[in-house]
Enzyme design. Structure first.
Site, short mmCIF file in Angstrom:
data_model
loop_
_atom_site.label_atom_id
_atom_site.label_comp_id
_atom_site.label_asym_id
_atom_site.label_seq_id
_atom_site.Cartn_x
_atom_site.Cartn_y
_atom_site.Cartn_z
N GLU A 178 63.90 -63.06 64.19
CA GLU A 178 63.53 -62.62 62.92
C GLU A 178 62.62 -63.60 61.98
OE1 GLU A 178 66.54 -61.99 59.93
OE2 GLU A 178 65.09 -61.15 58.54
N LYS A 220 63.05 -58.57 64.60
CA LYS A 220 63.25 -58.17 63.54
C LYS A 220 62.17 -58.70 62.63
CE LYS A 220 66.48 -58.07 59.62
NZ LYS A 220 68.16 -58.13 59.41
P1 13P Z 1 66.66 -57.13 53.90
O1 13P Z 1 66.60 -55.92 54.61
O2 13P Z 1 67.43 -57.08 52.47
O3 13P Z 1 65.41 -57.82 53.74
O4 13P Z 1 67.69 -58.03 54.69
C1 13P Z 1 67.52 -58.07 56.05
C2 13P Z 1 67.92 -59.63 56.47
O5 13P Z 1 68.81 -59.86 57.31
C3 13P Z 1 67.25 -60.79 56.02
O6 13P Z 1 67.34 -61.71 56.63
#
Ligand code: 13P
Length: 341
Positions: A178, A220
Protein backbone atom coordinates in the site's frame (compact mmCIF):
# COMPACT_ATOMS: atom_id res chain seq x y z
CA UNK A 1 -5.34 -34.10 3.47
CA UNK A 2 -6.10 -30.94 1.51
CA UNK A 3 -3.08 -28.85 0.65
CA UNK A 4 -2.77 -25.23 1.72
CA UNK A 5 -3.66 -22.62 -0.90
CA UNK A 6 -0.70 -21.12 -2.74
CA UNK A 7 0.09 -17.41 -2.41
CA UNK A 8 -1.33 -16.82 -5.89
CA UNK A 9 -4.55 -18.65 -4.97
CA UNK A 10 -4.96 -16.61 -1.79
CA UNK A 11 -4.25 -13.36 -3.65
CA UNK A 12 -6.85 -14.24 -6.30
CA UNK A 13 -9.38 -15.11 -3.60
CA UNK A 14 -8.81 -11.71 -1.98
CA UNK A 15 -9.83 -9.96 -5.21
CA UNK A 16 -12.38 -12.55 -6.39
CA UNK A 17 -15.17 -11.30 -8.68
CA UNK A 18 -17.78 -9.29 -6.75
CA UNK A 19 -15.58 -9.01 -3.68
CA UNK A 20 -13.27 -6.51 -2.02
CA UNK A 21 -11.43 -6.12 1.28
CA UNK A 22 -12.71 -4.38 4.42
CA UNK A 23 -10.03 -2.26 6.13
CA UNK A 24 -10.64 -2.16 9.89
CA UNK A 25 -7.01 -1.99 11.00
CA UNK A 26 -7.15 1.39 12.72
CA UNK A 27 -4.53 1.53 15.46
CA UNK A 28 -5.89 2.07 18.99
CA UNK A 29 -5.10 5.82 18.91
CA UNK A 30 -6.87 6.27 15.55
CA UNK A 31 -9.86 4.18 16.63
CA UNK A 32 -10.05 6.18 19.89
CA UNK A 33 -10.04 9.46 17.95
CA UNK A 34 -12.94 8.26 15.77
CA UNK A 35 -14.87 6.90 18.76
CA UNK A 36 -14.37 10.04 20.84
CA UNK A 37 -15.65 12.23 18.00
CA UNK A 38 -18.92 10.29 18.44
CA UNK A 39 -18.85 10.16 22.26
CA UNK A 40 -18.14 6.43 22.25
CA UNK A 41 -15.86 5.18 25.06
CA UNK A 42 -12.75 3.58 23.57
CA UNK A 43 -11.87 0.44 25.53
CA UNK A 44 -10.62 -2.98 24.40
CA UNK A 45 -14.21 -4.25 24.79
CA UNK A 46 -15.87 -1.41 22.88
CA UNK A 47 -13.33 -1.73 20.06
CA UNK A 48 -13.98 -5.50 20.04
CA UNK A 49 -17.76 -4.97 20.03
CA UNK A 50 -17.49 -2.66 17.01
CA UNK A 51 -15.31 -5.05 15.01
CA UNK A 52 -17.45 -8.02 16.05
CA UNK A 53 -20.65 -6.37 14.85
CA UNK A 54 -19.02 -5.90 11.45
CA UNK A 55 -17.85 -9.51 11.14
CA UNK A 56 -21.25 -10.79 12.25
CA UNK A 57 -23.12 -8.72 9.66
CA UNK A 58 -25.34 -11.27 7.89
CA UNK A 59 -24.33 -11.60 4.23
CA UNK A 60 -21.06 -9.64 4.51
CA UNK A 61 -19.07 -12.53 3.04
CA UNK A 62 -20.92 -12.13 -0.26
CA UNK A 63 -19.14 -8.80 -0.85
CA UNK A 64 -16.05 -8.98 1.33
CA UNK A 65 -13.28 -11.58 0.90
CA UNK A 66 -11.22 -10.52 3.89
CA UNK A 67 -10.69 -7.89 6.54
CA UNK A 68 -7.48 -6.21 7.66
CA UNK A 69 -7.11 -6.19 11.45
CA UNK A 70 -4.93 -4.40 13.98
CA UNK A 71 -2.75 -6.36 16.44
CA UNK A 72 -5.24 -5.93 19.30
CA UNK A 73 -8.18 -7.26 17.27
CA UNK A 74 -6.56 -10.39 15.84
CA UNK A 75 -5.91 -11.57 19.42
CA UNK A 76 -9.40 -10.78 20.73
CA UNK A 77 -12.28 -13.06 21.56
CA UNK A 78 -15.88 -12.38 20.61
CA UNK A 79 -18.37 -11.63 23.38
CA UNK A 80 -19.24 -15.37 23.48
CA UNK A 81 -15.60 -16.29 24.10
CA UNK A 82 -14.75 -17.62 20.63
CA UNK A 83 -11.73 -16.13 18.85
CA UNK A 84 -12.77 -13.34 16.47
CA UNK A 85 -10.66 -15.05 13.82
CA UNK A 86 -13.00 -18.09 14.03
CA UNK A 87 -16.07 -15.86 13.72
CA UNK A 88 -14.53 -14.33 10.58
CA UNK A 89 -13.61 -17.65 9.00
CA UNK A 90 -17.12 -18.95 9.58
CA UNK A 91 -18.49 -15.88 7.81
CA UNK A 92 -16.16 -16.53 4.85
CA UNK A 93 -13.99 -13.50 5.66
CA UNK A 94 -10.23 -14.12 5.61
CA UNK A 95 -8.31 -12.49 8.47
CA UNK A 96 -5.49 -10.13 7.50
CA UNK A 97 -3.15 -8.10 9.68
CA UNK A 98 -1.49 -4.70 9.49
CA UNK A 99 2.20 -5.25 10.26
CA UNK A 100 3.91 -1.90 9.81
CA UNK A 101 4.61 0.15 12.92
CA UNK A 102 3.75 3.47 11.36
CA UNK A 103 5.26 6.35 9.39
CA UNK A 104 8.27 7.83 11.20
CA UNK A 105 10.32 10.97 10.37
CA UNK A 106 12.79 10.34 7.55
CA UNK A 107 16.17 11.47 8.88
CA UNK A 108 17.56 14.61 7.15
CA UNK A 109 14.33 15.09 5.17
CA UNK A 110 12.25 17.44 7.32
CA UNK A 111 8.54 16.71 7.21
CA UNK A 112 8.81 13.48 5.23
CA UNK A 113 8.29 9.99 6.60
CA UNK A 114 9.35 6.43 6.02
CA UNK A 115 7.16 3.59 7.24
CA UNK A 116 8.93 1.35 9.75
CA UNK A 117 8.39 -2.16 11.11
CA UNK A 118 10.99 -4.42 9.48
CA UNK A 119 12.89 -5.16 12.72
CA UNK A 120 11.56 -8.39 14.20
CA UNK A 121 9.01 -8.75 11.41
CA UNK A 122 9.93 -12.36 10.58
CA UNK A 123 9.03 -13.47 14.12
CA UNK A 124 5.84 -11.41 14.23
CA UNK A 125 4.73 -12.91 10.92
CA UNK A 126 5.21 -16.43 12.22
CA UNK A 127 3.01 -15.58 15.21
CA UNK A 128 0.29 -13.92 13.12
CA UNK A 129 0.22 -16.89 10.79
CA UNK A 130 -0.22 -19.16 13.78
CA UNK A 131 -3.13 -17.02 15.01
CA UNK A 132 -4.76 -17.37 11.59
CA UNK A 133 -3.73 -14.45 9.38
CA UNK A 134 -3.76 -15.17 5.64
CA UNK A 135 -2.48 -11.83 4.41
CA UNK A 136 -0.84 -8.63 5.67
CA UNK A 137 -0.74 -4.91 5.02
CA UNK A 138 2.00 -2.26 5.09
CA UNK A 139 1.17 1.37 4.30
CA UNK A 140 3.69 3.87 2.96
CA UNK A 141 2.62 7.52 3.15
CA UNK A 142 3.64 10.13 0.58
CA UNK A 143 2.77 13.79 1.05
CA UNK A 144 2.60 16.22 -1.86
CA UNK A 145 3.75 19.86 -1.83
CA UNK A 146 5.96 21.86 -4.20
CA UNK A 147 9.12 19.95 -3.24
CA UNK A 148 7.65 16.73 -1.86
CA UNK A 149 7.83 13.86 -2.05
CA UNK A 150 11.59 13.85 -2.62
CA UNK A 151 13.20 11.07 -4.64
CA UNK A 152 14.83 9.87 -1.39
CA UNK A 153 11.49 9.56 0.38
CA UNK A 154 9.93 7.65 -2.51
CA UNK A 155 12.93 5.30 -2.73
CA UNK A 156 13.11 4.66 1.03
CA UNK A 157 9.42 3.79 1.18
CA UNK A 158 9.50 1.63 -1.95
CA UNK A 159 12.51 -0.27 -0.64
CA UNK A 160 10.86 -0.88 2.74
CA UNK A 161 7.65 -2.05 1.05
CA UNK A 162 9.63 -4.53 -1.06
CA UNK A 163 11.57 -5.89 1.93
CA UNK A 164 8.29 -6.24 3.80
CA UNK A 165 6.66 -8.04 0.86
CA UNK A 166 9.57 -10.47 0.59
CA UNK A 167 9.42 -11.36 4.30
CA UNK A 168 5.66 -11.83 4.11
CA UNK A 169 5.87 -14.19 1.14
CA UNK A 170 8.66 -16.11 2.87
CA UNK A 171 6.17 -16.62 5.74
CA UNK A 172 3.56 -17.99 3.34
CA UNK A 173 1.28 -14.96 3.53
CA UNK A 174 0.10 -12.50 0.86
CA UNK A 175 1.39 -8.93 1.22
CA UNK A 176 -0.92 -6.02 0.46
CA UNK A 177 1.48 -3.39 -0.87
CA UNK A 178 0.00 0.00 0.00
CA UNK A 179 1.57 3.23 -1.19
CA UNK A 180 -0.77 6.08 -0.25
CA UNK A 181 -0.23 9.42 -1.96
CA UNK A 182 -2.27 11.63 0.37
CA UNK A 183 -5.10 13.90 -0.76
CA UNK A 184 -4.00 16.71 1.60
CA UNK A 185 -2.93 19.90 -0.17
CA UNK A 186 -3.86 22.28 -2.97
CA UNK A 187 -2.07 20.43 -5.80
CA UNK A 188 -3.99 19.64 -8.98
CA UNK A 189 -4.82 16.25 -10.42
CA UNK A 190 -1.84 16.32 -12.85
CA UNK A 191 0.56 16.65 -9.92
CA UNK A 192 -1.10 13.69 -8.17
CA UNK A 193 -0.78 11.73 -11.40
CA UNK A 194 2.95 12.54 -11.74
CA UNK A 195 3.71 11.60 -8.11
CA UNK A 196 1.63 8.41 -8.19
CA UNK A 197 3.35 7.40 -11.41
CA UNK A 198 6.85 7.80 -9.94
CA UNK A 199 5.84 6.02 -6.73
CA UNK A 200 4.44 3.01 -8.60
CA UNK A 201 7.51 2.90 -10.86
CA UNK A 202 9.91 2.75 -7.88
CA UNK A 203 7.78 0.19 -6.08
CA UNK A 204 7.70 -2.31 -8.93
CA UNK A 205 11.44 -1.84 -9.49
CA UNK A 206 12.10 -2.64 -5.84
CA UNK A 207 9.67 -5.58 -5.73
CA UNK A 208 11.48 -7.11 -8.68
CA UNK A 209 14.94 -6.51 -7.16
CA UNK A 210 13.77 -8.21 -3.94
CA UNK A 211 12.47 -11.28 -5.80
CA UNK A 212 8.85 -10.75 -4.80
CA UNK A 213 6.43 -12.98 -6.71
CA UNK A 214 3.97 -10.53 -8.26
CA UNK A 215 1.29 -13.22 -8.61
CA UNK A 216 1.20 -13.37 -4.82
CA UNK A 217 0.61 -9.71 -3.95
CA UNK A 218 -2.32 -7.29 -3.95
CA UNK A 219 -1.58 -3.62 -4.71
CA UNK A 220 -3.50 -1.04 -2.66
CA UNK A 221 -2.99 2.38 -4.21
CA UNK A 222 -4.70 5.75 -4.03
CA UNK A 223 -6.85 6.93 -6.91
CA UNK A 224 -5.43 9.87 -8.88
CA UNK A 225 -7.39 12.88 -7.59
CA UNK A 226 -6.76 16.62 -7.03
CA UNK A 227 -5.69 17.72 -3.53
CA UNK A 228 -8.55 18.46 -1.12
CA UNK A 229 -7.79 22.20 -1.22
CA UNK A 230 -7.39 22.43 -4.99
CA UNK A 231 -9.94 24.75 -6.56
CA UNK A 232 -10.01 22.85 -9.86
CA UNK A 233 -12.30 19.91 -9.21
CA UNK A 234 -11.92 16.85 -11.43
CA UNK A 235 -14.69 14.88 -13.09
CA UNK A 236 -15.23 11.19 -12.44
CA UNK A 237 -14.04 10.49 -16.01
CA UNK A 238 -10.76 12.42 -15.48
CA UNK A 239 -10.09 10.60 -12.23
CA UNK A 240 -10.83 7.21 -13.77
CA UNK A 241 -8.77 7.92 -16.91
CA UNK A 242 -5.66 9.22 -15.11
CA UNK A 243 -5.78 6.49 -12.47
CA UNK A 244 -5.99 3.78 -15.13
CA UNK A 245 -3.28 5.49 -17.21
CA UNK A 246 -0.64 5.17 -14.52
CA UNK A 247 -1.79 1.70 -13.41
CA UNK A 248 -1.67 0.35 -16.98
CA UNK A 249 1.84 1.73 -17.45
CA UNK A 250 3.27 0.62 -14.12
CA UNK A 251 1.47 -2.48 -12.81
CA UNK A 252 2.53 -5.72 -14.50
CA UNK A 253 -0.24 -8.00 -15.72
CA UNK A 254 0.96 -10.78 -13.42
CA UNK A 255 -0.41 -8.83 -10.41
CA UNK A 256 -3.81 -10.45 -9.74
CA UNK A 257 -5.56 -7.46 -8.29
CA UNK A 258 -5.57 -3.83 -7.32
CA UNK A 259 -7.71 -2.84 -4.33
CA UNK A 260 -8.05 0.90 -3.78
CA UNK A 261 -7.97 2.76 -0.47
CA UNK A 262 -10.61 5.48 -0.02
CA UNK A 263 -8.24 8.04 1.51
CA UNK A 264 -10.91 10.49 2.67
CA UNK A 265 -13.31 10.22 -0.27
CA UNK A 266 -16.92 9.49 0.68
CA UNK A 267 -18.47 6.10 0.05
CA UNK A 268 -20.42 7.43 -2.92
CA UNK A 269 -17.40 9.15 -4.51
CA UNK A 270 -15.22 6.08 -4.05
CA UNK A 271 -17.89 3.93 -5.71
CA UNK A 272 -18.44 6.33 -8.61
CA UNK A 273 -14.75 6.39 -9.45
CA UNK A 274 -14.22 2.65 -9.07
CA UNK A 275 -17.30 1.94 -11.16
CA UNK A 276 -16.13 4.30 -13.95
CA UNK A 277 -12.79 2.48 -14.15
CA UNK A 278 -14.44 -0.93 -14.28
CA UNK A 279 -16.72 0.23 -17.11
CA UNK A 280 -13.91 1.73 -19.20
CA UNK A 281 -12.16 -1.19 -20.80
CA UNK A 282 -11.11 -4.72 -20.19
CA UNK A 283 -8.35 -4.70 -17.60
CA UNK A 284 -5.49 -7.15 -17.02
CA UNK A 285 -6.06 -7.29 -13.25
CA UNK A 286 -9.09 -7.30 -10.95
CA UNK A 287 -9.89 -3.76 -9.88
CA UNK A 288 -11.61 -3.67 -6.51
CA UNK A 289 -11.81 -1.94 -3.14
CA UNK A 290 -10.04 -2.13 0.18
CA UNK A 291 -11.83 0.82 1.72
CA UNK A 292 -11.77 1.77 5.38
CA UNK A 293 -13.78 4.94 5.97
CA UNK A 294 -15.79 4.57 2.74
CA UNK A 295 -17.26 1.33 4.13
CA UNK A 296 -17.38 2.12 7.86
CA UNK A 297 -19.35 5.35 7.50
CA UNK A 298 -22.22 5.87 8.18
CA UNK A 299 -22.26 2.53 10.03
CA UNK A 300 -19.99 3.71 12.86
CA UNK A 301 -22.06 6.79 13.82
CA UNK A 302 -25.21 4.71 13.40
CA UNK A 303 -23.91 2.25 16.00
CA UNK A 304 -22.69 5.03 18.35
CA UNK A 305 -21.60 2.40 20.89
CA UNK A 306 -25.16 1.23 21.67
CA UNK A 307 -26.28 -2.40 21.55
CA UNK A 308 -29.74 -1.41 20.35
CA UNK A 309 -28.20 0.10 17.17
CA UNK A 310 -26.26 -2.99 16.08
CA UNK A 311 -28.73 -4.11 13.39
CA UNK A 312 -29.03 -0.63 11.90
CA UNK A 313 -25.22 -0.28 11.83
CA UNK A 314 -24.88 -3.69 10.17
CA UNK A 315 -27.45 -2.66 7.54
CA UNK A 316 -25.46 0.54 6.83
CA UNK A 317 -22.20 -1.43 6.50
CA UNK A 318 -23.79 -4.05 4.29
CA UNK A 319 -25.21 -1.35 2.02
CA UNK A 320 -21.78 0.26 1.49
CA UNK A 321 -20.23 -3.17 0.85
CA UNK A 322 -22.96 -4.03 -1.67
CA UNK A 323 -22.52 -0.68 -3.46
CA UNK A 324 -18.73 -1.13 -3.54
CA UNK A 325 -19.18 -4.64 -4.90
CA UNK A 326 -21.37 -3.28 -7.69
CA UNK A 327 -18.72 -0.62 -8.42
CA UNK A 328 -15.98 -3.25 -8.69
CA UNK A 329 -18.19 -5.03 -11.25
CA UNK A 330 -19.03 -1.83 -13.20
CA UNK A 331 -22.73 -2.05 -12.33
CA UNK A 332 -23.05 0.69 -9.69
CA UNK A 333 -26.03 3.04 -9.93
CA UNK A 334 -25.52 6.27 -8.01
CA UNK A 335 -29.25 7.01 -7.95
CA UNK A 336 -29.94 3.70 -6.21
CA UNK A 337 -27.18 4.39 -3.68
CA UNK A 338 -28.51 7.79 -2.64
CA UNK A 339 -32.11 6.57 -2.50
CA UNK A 340 -31.21 3.70 -0.17
CA UNK A 341 -28.87 5.67 2.11
P1 13P B 1 -9.28 4.43 3.99
O1 13P B 1 -10.09 3.74 2.92
O2 13P B 1 -10.13 5.04 5.06
O3 13P B 1 -8.27 5.38 3.40
O4 13P B 1 -8.47 3.31 4.75
C1 13P B 1 -7.85 2.33 4.00
C2 13P B 1 -6.62 1.93 4.67
O5 13P B 1 -6.44 0.78 5.01
C3 13P B 1 -5.58 2.95 4.90
O6 13P B 1 -4.38 2.34 5.25
Amino acid sequence: MTSLPTLAETARAMVAPGKGILAVDESNPTCTKRFEALNIDSTPDSRRDYRELMFRTPGLGEFVSGAILYDETIRQKAADGRPLVDVMNEAGIMPGIKVDTGAKPLALFGGETVTEGLDGLRDRLAEYREIGARFTKWRAVLNIDNEKPTAACVLANAHALARYAALVQEAGLVPIVEPEVLMNGAHDIDRCYAVTDVVLTRIFEQLQIMNVDLEGIVLKPNMVVPGMDCNQKATTEQIAELTLKTLKKRVPESVPGIAFLSGGMSGEESCRHLDAMNRMSSLPWELTFSFGRALQYPGLPTWAGKAENVSAAQAALLHRCRMSSEARSGSYEASKDVAAA
